[in-house]
Design an enzyme around this catalytic site. Structure first.
Site, PDB file in Angstrom:
ATOM      1  N   GLU A 162      -9.872 -45.905  15.346  1.00 38.58           N
ATOM      2  CA  GLU A 162     -11.103 -45.432  14.431  1.00 38.58           C
ATOM      3  C   GLU A 162     -12.211 -46.059  15.412  1.00 38.58           C
ATOM      4  O   GLU A 162     -13.499 -46.137  14.258  1.00 38.58           O
ATOM      5  CB  GLU A 162     -11.001 -46.214  12.567  1.00 38.58           C
ATOM      6  CG  GLU A 162     -11.193 -47.917  12.683  1.00 38.58           C
ATOM      7  CD  GLU A 162     -10.876 -48.903  11.392  1.00 38.58           C
ATOM      8  OE1 GLU A 162     -12.702 -48.322  11.323  1.00 38.58           O
ATOM      9  OE2 GLU A 162     -10.689 -48.941  11.479  1.00 38.58           O
ATOM     10  N   CYS A 205      -7.356 -48.314  10.263  1.00 44.42           N
ATOM     11  CA  CYS A 205      -6.559 -48.996  10.879  1.00 44.42           C
ATOM     12  C   CYS A 205      -5.198 -48.678  10.758  1.00 44.42           C
ATOM     13  O   CYS A 205      -3.443 -48.893  11.547  1.00 44.42           O
ATOM     14  CB  CYS A 205      -6.070 -50.765   9.989  1.00 44.42           C
ATOM     15  SG  CYS A 205      -8.383 -51.579   9.950  1.00 44.42           S
ATOM     16  N   HIS A 209      -0.310 -55.744   8.594  1.00 44.37           N
ATOM     17  CA  HIS A 209      -1.616 -55.930   8.842  1.00 44.37           C
ATOM     18  C   HIS A 209      -3.030 -57.032   8.261  1.00 44.37           C
ATOM     19  O   HIS A 209      -2.372 -57.419   7.049  1.00 44.37           O
ATOM     20  CB  HIS A 209      -1.907 -54.109   7.718  1.00 44.37           C
ATOM     21  CG  HIS A 209      -3.409 -54.065   8.607  1.00 44.37           C
ATOM     22  ND1 HIS A 209      -3.941 -54.118   9.491  1.00 44.37           N
ATOM     23  CD2 HIS A 209      -4.575 -54.301   7.880  1.00 44.37           C
ATOM     24  CE1 HIS A 209      -5.197 -53.803   9.932  1.00 44.37           C
ATOM     25  NE2 HIS A 209      -6.208 -54.461   8.579  1.00 44.37           N
TER      26      HIS A 209
END
Length: 478
Positions: free
Chosen positions: A88, A122, A254
């Site tokens: 990103e 993400c 994550h």
């Protein structure tokens, strides 16, 4: 669907990780920011945060990790048939990071490589990973390896979110007959429209963040993915009649910050509690009876519930998830590589013998939002043990590299963040920070010309792999 003709044991053949060679201590950053003692270190669970100077960008991070993976595994560049980057960190609205990486393949003459960049906060690395698996299991596969790169530089404006930054890249080599095998038929996806975290200002590296909404979206996505995964895993025989938490050896998440991961593991236990028709209030769920009728919607910001389930799940968390938090704790949030940094950390925390046969579940999340839960297992076949050992050896440098990083003061960190902010999108521009601190083998930015074209150079090692004396800066000769 007939799976008999698909390649056998498709999974991760090799993995490599790169993180910046400099960091700021989170306890010192607390003092510098005027935050209460323990806010970053205890409240968020962070110890150190890696960051990049003006010498590194998303292209250099990915160049470094790809070349390192190729060299460590003695792979020919001609052996790669697909290369996809999840990121990103956008520095060009048209030219992909993947095309920059193609300069590594120039000498080999291999230009027949599928894949491009994939972007959604993400989640881009996970989407690239799924695309690679799908390619290997499709009629398009030509028998070569796929490579997936997840890389990002996570930076925030001055304020209470800056401490949750980080940077890094992970490269994964995928193919059949792998020592770390993906489970088929259990991948669970949850996507929804939300403005929890986004980057609408293309002139800035900084995101717009709604912190409370972001946590709500993350937790809701986790609930949805977990329910779908549990159902599929039971059908595929991956879990038995016990709770999923008991059936799986590790859960890797994550990690925007480590404390959210601990809360997320507790959330799995809460979901099992809700799904259990006959909860064991004498043991596992002792003292939790009062939460039996709490709805998921009303539970997300219920601090008493959160605290009690974190306490009840602490021992399981310490065993099944905490070993995956080394890089998250020491480097920070790497964005797309975050969950795969967790995988690397888990591998590092176990011997090869301990890894054999272990089943792991990964939860990937990207704001906006996109999320997935999927699973893998480490091989236990005797003929594959050497491949498993090689997988582990690939990342054996991580702990020593963490120790060899350069510690920077919060003042220096703040100055470097200011420099990045002031020079973002500048052209022409020549980076001013030193390359002395960079790890050997690191690619770095040398120039941006008036047309925004970027050139890079690699910090070299001598031909036999030993570090050149003039390049060591404290490393010493091998």
């Amino acid at each position: 669907m007939d799976q008999n003709n698909w390649p056998k044991d498709v999974g991760i053949v090799a993995v490599e990780v790169y993180f910046p060679s400099q960091y700021v201590d989170q306890s010192e950053l607390e003092t510098f920011d005027g935050a209460s003692t323990g806010k970053y270190t205890i409240g968020l669970g962070q110890s150190k945060m890696g960051f990049c100077s003006d010498r590194e960008d998303i292209n250099s991070l990915c160049l470094t990790v790809v070349q390192s993976l190729i060299e460590k595994n003695n792979i020919s560049y001609n052996d790669i048939g697909r290369l996809e980057v999840g990121t990103e960190t956008i520095i060009d609205k048209s030219k992909s990071v993947k095309t920059v990486l193609m300069q590594l393949f120039e000498t080999s003459g291999n230009h027949d490589i599928e894949g491009i960049d994939t972007t959604n906060a993400c989640f881009g690395g996970t989407s690239a990973l799924f695309n690679a698996i799908n390619w290997i299991e499709s009629s398009s596969w030509d028998g070569r390896y796929a490579m997936v790169v997840a890389g990002d530089i996570a930076v925030y404006a001055t304020g209470n979110a800056r401490c949750t930054g980080g940077a890094g890249a992970v490269a994964m080599l995928l193919g059949p007959n792998a020592p770390l095998v993906f489970h088929r038929g259990v991948r669970s996806i949850y996507m929804q429209h939300a403005y929890d975290f986004y980057k609408p200002d293309l002139s800035s590296e900084y995101p717009v963040v709604d912190g409370k909404l972001s946590v709500q979206c993350y937790v809701n996505a986790l609930d949805k993915c977990y329910h779908m995964y549990k159902s599929k895993a039971k059908k595929m025989g991956i879990s038995d009649n016990k709770s999923l938490v008991d059936s799986i050896d590790s859960f890797i998440f994550h990690s925007p910050y480590c404390k959210l991961v601990q809360k997320s593991f507790a959330r799995l236990m809460l979901n099992d509690f809700w799904d259990d028709p006959d909860p064991d209030f004498a043991n596992r769920y002792r003292g939790l009876e009062k939460y039996r009728d709490v709805t998921p919607e009303n539970s997300i910001f219920n601090k008493d519930l959160e605290k009690d389930f974190m306490s009840s799940s602490k021992d399981l968390f310490e065993k099944k998830t905490k070993p995956s938090l080394l890089l998250a704790n020491q480097v920070g949030n790497m964005y797309t590589p975050s969950v795969y940094g967790g995988l690397v950390s888990y591998i590092l925390s176990h011997t090869t013998e301990e890894l054999q046969g272990k089943k792991i579940v990964l939860f990937s999340y990207g704001s906006g939002l996109a999320s997935a839960m999927f699973s893998l297992h480490f091989t236990k076949e005797d003929k594959m043990i050497s491949a498993l050992q090689q997988l582990k050896d690939n990342v054996s440098h991580v702990k020593s590299y963490l120790e060899k990083r350069t510690k920077c003061s919060p003042e220096t960190f703040s100055q470097m963040m200011k420099l990045r902010e002031e020079t973002h999108n500048s052209a022409p521009y020549t980076p001013i920070q030193s390359t002395d601190h960079l790890f050997p083998g690191t690619w770095y930015l040398t120039e941006i010309d008036s047309k925004h074209r970027r050139t890079y150079q690699r910090k070299q090692t001598v031909p036999n792999g030993n570090i050149c004396e003039e390049e060591t800066q404290g490393w010493g000769l091998c």
